[in-house]
Design a protein around this motif. Structure first.
Motif, PDB file in Angstrom:
ATOM      1  N   LYS A   1      38.607  55.679  44.232  1.00  0.00           N
ATOM      2  CA  LYS A   1      39.499  55.804  43.079  1.00  0.00           C
ATOM      3  C   LYS A   1      40.930  55.401  43.459  1.00  0.00           C
ATOM      4  O   LYS A   1      41.608  54.698  42.697  1.00  0.00           O
ATOM      5  N   SER A   2      41.372  55.827  44.641  1.00  0.00           N
ATOM      6  CA  SER A   2      42.714  55.465  45.085  1.00  0.00           C
ATOM      7  C   SER A   2      42.834  53.963  45.300  1.00  0.00           C
ATOM      8  O   SER A   2      43.862  53.357  44.961  1.00  0.00           O
ATOM      9  N   LEU A   3      41.761  53.347  45.844  1.00  0.00           N
ATOM     10  CA  LEU A   3      41.796  51.893  46.033  1.00  0.00           C
ATOM     11  C   LEU A   3      41.885  51.178  44.698  1.00  0.00           C
ATOM     12  O   LEU A   3      42.626  50.191  44.540  1.00  0.00           O
ATOM     13  N   ALA A   4      41.145  51.667  43.704  1.00  0.00           N
ATOM     14  CA  ALA A   4      41.179  51.038  42.386  1.00  0.00           C
ATOM     15  C   ALA A   4      42.565  51.168  41.756  1.00  0.00           C
ATOM     16  O   ALA A   4      43.093  50.202  41.182  1.00  0.00           O
ATOM     17  N   LEU A   5      43.201  52.335  41.886  1.00  0.00           N
ATOM     18  CA  LEU A   5      44.538  52.515  41.327  1.00  0.00           C
ATOM     19  C   LEU A   5      45.562  51.641  42.048  1.00  0.00           C
ATOM     20  O   LEU A   5      46.470  51.077  41.411  1.00  0.00           O
ATOM     21  N   ARG A   6      45.391  51.510  43.365  1.00  0.00           N
ATOM     22  CA  ARG A   6      46.325  50.647  44.092  1.00  0.00           C
ATOM     23  C   ARG A   6      46.157  49.198  43.685  1.00  0.00           C
ATOM     24  O   ARG A   6      47.134  48.449  43.581  1.00  0.00           O
ATOM     25  N   ASN A   7      44.920  48.774  43.439  1.00  0.00           N
ATOM     26  CA  ASN A   7      44.699  47.404  42.974  1.00  0.00           C
ATOM     27  C   ASN A   7      45.340  47.187  41.604  1.00  0.00           C
ATOM     28  O   ASN A   7      45.917  46.126  41.331  1.00  0.00           O
ATOM     29  N   GLN A   8      45.269  48.192  40.738  1.00  0.00           N
ATOM     30  CA  GLN A   8      45.919  48.081  39.433  1.00  0.00           C
ATOM     31  C   GLN A   8      47.433  47.920  39.591  1.00  0.00           C
ATOM     32  O   GLN A   8      48.044  47.065  38.948  1.00  0.00           O
ATOM     33  N   ASP A   9      48.010  48.756  40.464  1.00  0.00           N
ATOM     34  CA  ASP A   9      49.455  48.686  40.669  1.00  0.00           C
ATOM     35  C   ASP A   9      49.867  47.344  41.267  1.00  0.00           C
ATOM     36  O   ASP A   9      50.858  46.729  40.840  1.00  0.00           O
ATOM     37  N   ARG A  10      49.125  46.875  42.273  1.00  0.00           N
ATOM     38  CA  ARG A  10      49.465  45.585  42.888  1.00  0.00           C
ATOM     39  C   ARG A  10      49.317  44.446  41.901  1.00  0.00           C
ATOM     40  O   ARG A  10      50.119  43.509  41.871  1.00  0.00           O
ATOM     41  N   SER A  11      48.287  44.508  41.054  1.00  0.00           N
ATOM     42  CA  SER A  11      48.104  43.456  40.044  1.00  0.00           C
ATOM     43  C   SER A  11      49.260  43.444  39.058  1.00  0.00           C
ATOM     44  O   SER A  11      49.769  42.378  38.687  1.00  0.00           O
ATOM     45  N   ALA A  12      49.693  44.657  38.628  1.00  0.00           N
ATOM     46  CA  ALA A  12      50.809  44.729  37.683  1.00  0.00           C
ATOM     47  C   ALA A  12      52.085  44.175  38.313  1.00  0.00           C
ATOM     48  O   ALA A  12      52.842  43.428  37.671  1.00  0.00           O
ATOM     49  N   ARG A  13      52.349  44.535  39.578  1.00  0.00           N
ATOM     50  CA  ARG A  13      53.549  44.009  40.242  1.00  0.00           C
ATOM     51  C   ARG A  13      53.451  42.511  40.462  1.00  0.00           C
ATOM     52  O   ARG A  13      54.452  41.798  40.368  1.00  0.00           O
ATOM     53  N   LEU A  14      52.249  42.000  40.735  1.00  0.00           N
ATOM     54  CA  LEU A  14      52.073  40.549  40.890  1.00  0.00           C
ATOM     55  C   LEU A  14      52.375  39.816  39.588  1.00  0.00           C
ATOM     56  O   LEU A  14      53.040  38.769  39.582  1.00  0.00           O
ATOM     57  N   VAL A  15      51.926  40.383  38.474  1.00  0.00           N
ATOM     58  CA  VAL A  15      52.194  39.763  37.166  1.00  0.00           C
ATOM     59  C   VAL A  15      53.698  39.737  36.894  1.00  0.00           C
ATOM     60  O   VAL A  15      54.252  38.742  36.407  1.00  0.00           O
ATOM     61  N   LYS A  16      54.404  40.862  37.215  1.00  0.00           N
ATOM     62  CA  LYS A  16      55.855  40.903  37.006  1.00  0.00           C
ATOM     63  C   LYS A  16      56.568  39.869  37.871  1.00  0.00           C
ATOM     64  O   LYS A  16      57.533  39.241  37.418  1.00  0.00           O
ATOM     65  N   GLN A  17      56.101  39.658  39.096  1.00  0.00           N
ATOM     66  CA  GLN A  17      56.720  38.644  39.960  1.00  0.00           C
ATOM     67  C   GLN A  17      56.526  37.251  39.404  1.00  0.00           C
ATOM     68  O   GLN A  17      57.445  36.420  39.425  1.00  0.00           O
ATOM     69  N   PHE A  18      55.336  36.983  38.873  1.00  0.00           N
ATOM     70  CA  PHE A  18      55.106  35.675  38.245  1.00  0.00           C
ATOM     71  C   PHE A  18      55.991  35.498  37.021  1.00  0.00           C
ATOM     72  O   PHE A  18      56.557  34.423  36.781  1.00  0.00           O
ATOM     73  N   GLU A  19      56.091  36.553  36.207  1.00  0.00           N
ATOM     74  CA  GLU A  19      56.935  36.464  35.004  1.00  0.00           C
ATOM     75  C   GLU A  19      58.394  36.258  35.380  1.00  0.00           C
ATOM     76  O   GLU A  19      59.109  35.487  34.724  1.00  0.00           O
ATOM     77  N   HIS A  20      58.864  36.953  36.435  1.00  0.00           N
ATOM     78  CA  HIS A  20      60.252  36.757  36.873  1.00  0.00           C
ATOM     79  C   HIS A  20      60.467  35.325  37.364  1.00  0.00           C
ATOM     80  O   HIS A  20      61.495  34.701  37.039  1.00  0.00           O
ATOM     81  N   LEU A  21      59.529  34.817  38.131  1.00  0.00           N
ATOM     82  CA  LEU A  21      59.634  33.433  38.608  1.00  0.00           C
ATOM     83  C   LEU A  21      59.623  32.454  37.440  1.00  0.00           C
ATOM     84  O   LEU A  21      60.413  31.500  37.408  1.00  0.00           O
ATOM     85  N   ASN A  22      58.769  32.704  36.470  1.00  0.00           N
ATOM     86  CA  ASN A  22      58.690  31.811  35.308  1.00  0.00           C
ATOM     87  C   ASN A  22      60.001  31.828  34.517  1.00  0.00           C
ATOM     88  O   ASN A  22      60.499  30.780  34.091  1.00  0.00           O
TER      89      ASN A  22
END
Length: 1065
Positions: free
Chosen positions: A186-207
């Motif tokens: 469960k902790s791994l799944a939540l961490r993957n969610q958080d990392r995915s959300a931060r990755l999306v924000k980094q792409f949006e900032h770059l864009n």
């Protein structure tokens, strides 16, 4: 039976369980519900009960017979052999089953960690160094543990006599493992969610960063750099992060974790940016089109600026044909507009050059310097014309004495502003600057063949030349130092009356033909200027004194004040400066008009200096004497001096009260009879000081040890005669070994306390109260009591030496007494050994000293009081030296008491005192010297290590003292001359005082100090002699005078009848 091989419960109708015991979890341990001791007791109890119930079983034949002797069967006892054998068999079976049951707990040892594994799971997840492989291995480890638990630990374990129910424990352990697996996934799944959300924000900032539309060169360059960085660095890092997130997601899938909608949404949102590299490539093509557009606009702006600069140069060139002064204002407006436009163009050109550098071009050149160079001469020319017209009108048409014209300062127009050092210099400086500028402009225009501007410059130059002839007259008339007497002289020169007329202008003065007398008027004006300087300097000095406020400090509880040092420093600074200035002014040939003022001012400054000198002297003496004469005891003992001081004190309070009421310096130093009052007070204070010194000298002659106290310390003692305990603060300076005196409740002195806190009782108590406040009298009694007490302690210790063991004896008596009496018996025992057995006696005595030294060492190693340890430290030094002396005498073959090697040693004897017939005292002999032991209390202090050089110094100094000579050891600095003499004083129980020789130490001071009966050790400062630093401490001793009621009648010679004996070391 091994519990792991226990058979499961079989359906055997003949087999039933006698006992079932459950396993339970208590905290982090696996335990039986019932402990083995309890189970054993319960299983053995039925056998005991069967035996007990047979004790009262009735006989069956009691119903058949009428009379029987016993109604009960014979009792069954536990002590019977067959009963004990049966109990042992049962107990053996029970123990065997209990041992098998205990082995069940060993099965759960490998699985107990599951009870606390949840905490480790949390820390394992938070450890950032763990990789996917580490996570997978950990999850497999937990699943393997569950499998092994199921295989090795069945729920029911059957044994011969009982069974164990482990169902609850197995379920708990298995649930713990499952919870850890679920929590980790469960902790791994939540961490993957958080990392995915931060990755999306980094792409949006770059864009958002690279997709902006550039509006200028700076934004264009910034976007190009951002796109290049995104393509080379940022995008690969983000894609690498995406692949890592996906790999962790696959790990959760492989571990059969059920993903929820949030997990899918997060990875889907991140996957939308996988192809973002295509967007970056497209953005690069768009930026190329934007660059072309922005560069075209830049070229257009550069062209516009170039055209405007050309038009501006055309406007400047039109000034070549402008030379009409009447259009001055129009010319100045045009020049102002041209300069404004030129400044604007310069800013635009700099901006264009900056933008060209941004886009990667070579910055272009503009003809800005040529434009500035072209407009500068015209601007200077017409500004000069404007300033000249303005100044000319002001200086020729403005009233000379209205205050509008100030020759001290002058405006230089557009060429800067300045303040001149003397009146009249400003105008001349400005005129010369304008003249030089006009001359330079004329030459420049003529060189460029510009006729009209050259004529304008020439006209300004000619006007300035014409005005130059009137400058001396202007300087002379505008002199601020002109007074009525000077105007009278000027009127006599020009033959008509003239004064500071407020309507007189330079033009009017020229119309009256005053310029013809300019030379004589200038001479009068120059003299007035010199006089004005003197007058201004005198007024300035007075103004500097006006703000000076004298500062006075409230002096404690006296109710009066003293002058602060800061005020005196400020006054002294002004005096040093103003006295020199005043003397310089008086020497000037132009000071005749101010002679009286200067003499008055000089007299004031001289008086202030005298007042300051006497004031500080009186204040210093008053501060010193005021606390002394505040004591009623001192006032009673010195009535004449006390009356004089009261008079001075009243004068001082009156003076300070007047000063505080009017603290301005000019008022303070001009008080009536200020200096005379201070001088009278100073004379009285000198009389008081002389009387005070005579009074202290009397006290010191009565008790010579007062010579070792300063006046302040002695006065503190004498001013508190009602409290004898106040003397304790100064006892150390009068008695070397005393830190304080021991007082009883009735103020009687009963003992002496050393700095080491050793207390020596006095044989005879001293009563300070009986002296009626005469401190010197009862201190003499203290001195006598000290000598008597040390003598008494010494003789008591001598008597106790033969009756007490040495180790106990050294702990019983004061340290000084122990060393002295030990030396006494050492001398006696050596004499006895030599007399009875010769050299063989020294051999035996050396062995005895070795044994005694061993006892002392053993004593030191024990827990002993601090004072005893101090005694032993000094005793060991003397003891070791004495033992070494015996060994040396033994080796040299000494066999008689008259041998020289023994006579040169420091030996102690008890002999009859020739000065006190019938009384025995301790005496010290060395060679042929015979010195008394002085019984001065020296405290429990350390002793100097004795070397052959020390013995040599002892022999020489004692020989000199025996002959009533002094001694002066000489040698290099730091070789121990002073310390050796001080240790000799301890060996002889003498008071020793060290003096650092100086110019203030004269023969009279030495004579007075010698009457204390102490060793006076004079240590000179180091002097260079024959390449070495030499010092020569000298010792001087003089017998103490007889004390009594007639001590004032004794004639004390001023120089002691002693000589010096030099000893090279």
């Amino acid at each position: 039976m091994d519990p792991r091989h226990a058979e499961p419960l079989r359906q055997d109708p003949w087999q039933c369980d006698l006992l079932v015991n459950k396993l339970q979890i208590q905290a982090t341990e696996v335990r039986f519900k019932h402990e083995t001791d309890f189970v054993k007791a319960r299983l053995l109890q039925p056998y005991r009960d069967c035996t007990t119930c047979l004790r009262e079983l009735p006989r069956p034949d009691t119903k058949l017979k009428e009379t029987v002797s016993r109604t009960l069967l014979w009792q069954v006892k536990e002590e019977e052999l067959h009963i004990k054998a049966g109990f042992g068999t049962v107990e053996q079976i029970v123990n065997m089953n209990l041992e098998n049951m205990a082995k069940v707990l060993e099965l759960y040892e490998p699985f107990k960690f599951l009870l606390i594994e949840e905490e480790r799971t949390t820390s394992f997840f938070e450890d950032q160094s763990n990789t996917r492989e580490t996570f997978a291995a950990y999850l497999h480890h937990l699943r393997d543990t569950i499998r092994q638990l199921r295989e090795q630990c069945p729920n029911i374990l059957q044994m011969q006599l009982m069974r164990v129910d482990a169902t609850e424990v197995n379920q708990k352990l298995e649930q713990c493992a499952e919870d850890c697996i679920a929590k980790l996934l469960k902790s791994l799944a939540l961490r993957n969610q958080d990392r995915s959300a931060r990755l999306v924000k980094q792409f949006e900032h770059l864009n958002g960063r690279i997709m902006r539309q550039p509006e200028n060169e700076e934004q264009l360059v910034e976007l190009e750099l951002a796109v290049e960085e995104a393509k080379a660095k940022t995008l690969p890092n983000l894609l690498e992060e995406y692949e890592d997130i996906k790999a962790w997601l696959f790990l959760t899938w492989d571990e059969d974790h059920l993903l929820v909608e949030e997990d899918y949404n997060a990875i889907w949102a991140a996957s939308q940016w996988k192809t973002y590299g295509d967007s970056i490539a497209e953005r690069e093509r768009d930026l190329e089109m934007d660059r072309m557009s922005i560069e075209g606009k830049l070229i257009s702006r550069r062209t516009d600026v170039t055209e405007e600069l050309t038009n501006l140069m055309n406007s400047v060139n039109k000034f070549k044909d402008k030379g009409q002064v009447r259009y001055l204002e129009e010319y100045l407006d045009d020049l102002s507009s041209i300069k404004k436009n030129l400044a604007s163009l310069q800013a635009r050109c700099e901006r264009i050059q900056y933008e060209e550098e941004l886009v990667g071009w070579e910055p272009g050149e503009f003809e800005l310097n040529e434009a500035h160079s072209a407009v500068e001469p015209y601007d200077k020319l017409w500004t000069l014309v404007y300033e000249h017209q303005k100044a000319s009108q002001r200086w020729t048409r403005s009233p000379l004495f209205s205050g509008e014209l100030k020759p001290e300062t002058a405006e230089s127009g557009g060429f800067g502003r300045g303040v001149c050092r003397r009146w009249g210099e400003g105008r001349e400086v400005v005129r010369k600057a304008r003249w030089r500028l006009s001359f330079k402009l004329k030459a420049t225009f003529e060189q460029d063949k510009l006729t009209k501007p050259a004529k304008v410059a020439e006209k300004v130059k000619n006007d300035l030349d014409a005005f130059k002839e009137n400058v001396p007259l202007l300087h002379a008339l505008c002199n601020p130092g002109l007074r009525e007497r000077h105007w009278t002289e000027i009127s006599n020169v020009i033959c008509f009356e003239m004064g500071p007329d407020p309507t007189l202008t330079l033009n009017k003065a020229l119309d009256r033909d005053i310029g013809a007398y300019v030379q004589k008027i200038s001479e009068i004006s120059e003299s007035a200027a010199k006089e004005y300087q003197i007058e201004s300097g005198l007024d300035g000095m007075i103004k500097e004194w006006e703000p000076v406020i004298m500062e006075f400090k409230d002096w404690g509880t006296t109710g009066t004040y003293i002058v602060a040092g800061a005020s005196i420093d400020e006054v002294q600074t002004l005096l040093d400066d103003h006295v020199i200035k005043t003397q310089t002014m008086k020497g000037s040939p132009y000071a005749a008009e101010f002679k009286e003022r200067l003499e008055d001012w000089e007299k004031y400054l001289t008086g202030v200096q005298d007042i300051v000198d006497v004031w500080l002297k009186v204040q210093g003496v008053w501060l010193y004497l005021e606390p002394i004469f505040s004591s009623e005891d001192i006032m009673q003992q010195m009535p004449t001096e006390g009356r004089l001081f009261r008079e001075v004190d009243g004068t001082w309070r009156q003076i300070m009260g007047s000063c505080v009421a009017a603290p301005k310096a000019l008022e303070v130093f001009r008080q009536d009879s200020f200096l005379e009052n201070l001088q009278a007070a100073n004379d009285k204070l000198e009389t008081v000081q002389k009387g005070l010194n005579d009074y202290l000298e009397t006290k010191r002659l009565f008790f010579p040890r007062f010579f070792f106290l300063s006046n302040d310390n002695l006065l503190e003692i004498l001013s508190e005669t009602k409290d004898p305990k106040r003397v304790n603060a100064h006892v150390k300076k009068c008695f070397e070994g005393m830190q304080s005196l021991q007082f009883e409740e009735n103020l009687n002195i009963s003992g002496m306390v050393s700095p080491e806190k050793e207390v020596v009782p006095m044989t005879t108590y001293v009563d300070p109260v009986a002296a009626n406040g005469a401190v010197e009298k009862w201190l003499v009694q203290v001195e006598d009591a000290m000598l008597e007490s040390i003598r008494d302690q010494s003789f008591q210790s001598r008597d106790d030496y033969v009756n007490t063991s040495f180790v106990d004896w050294v702990q019983k008596w004061p340290g000084q007494v122990v060393i002295g009496i030990f030396n006494l018996f050492w001398t006696a025992e050596v004499n006895q050994a030599l007399t009875e057995h010769g050299n063989a006696g020294l051999v035996e005595y050396a062995t005895k000293l070795d044994n005694t030294l061993t006892e002392i060492v053993n004593l030191v190693r024990r827990e002993i009081p601090k004072l005893v340890r101090c005694t032993l430290e000094a005793l060991i030094v003397i003891f070791v030296h004495n033992k070494d002396t015996i060994v040396e005498l033994r080796d040299r073959g000494t066999c008689e008491v008259s041998d020289f090697d023994w006579l040169v040693q420091l030996r102690y004897f008890i002999e009859e005192n020739p000065e006190k017939p019938g009384q025995e005292d301790i005496f010290v002999r060395i060679t042929n010297s015979h010195l008394g032991y002085a019984y001065e209390y020296l405290g429990n202090c350390g002793r100097l290590v004795v070397t052959p050089l020390t013995d040599r110094c002892y022999r020489t100094c004692c020989g000199a003292l025996h002959l009533l000579y002094g001694a002066a050891p000489e040698g290099p600095a730091g070789t121990g001359k002073t310390e050796t003499v001080k240790d000799l004083a301890k060996a002889l129980a003498r008071f020793c005082v060290v003096f650092n020789c100086s110019d203030e130490l004269d023969v009279n001071a030495m004579a007075r100090a010698s009457w204390s009966g102490a060793f006076l050790l004079f240590s000179s400062d180091g002097k260079r002699r024959r390449g070495q630093v030499l010092q020569r401490p000298g010792i001087l001793r003089r017998p103490r005078p007889r004390r009594g009621r007639s001590e004032k009648k004794q004639k004390i010679p001023r120089t002691p009848p002693c000589e010096w004996n030099r000893m090279d070391m």
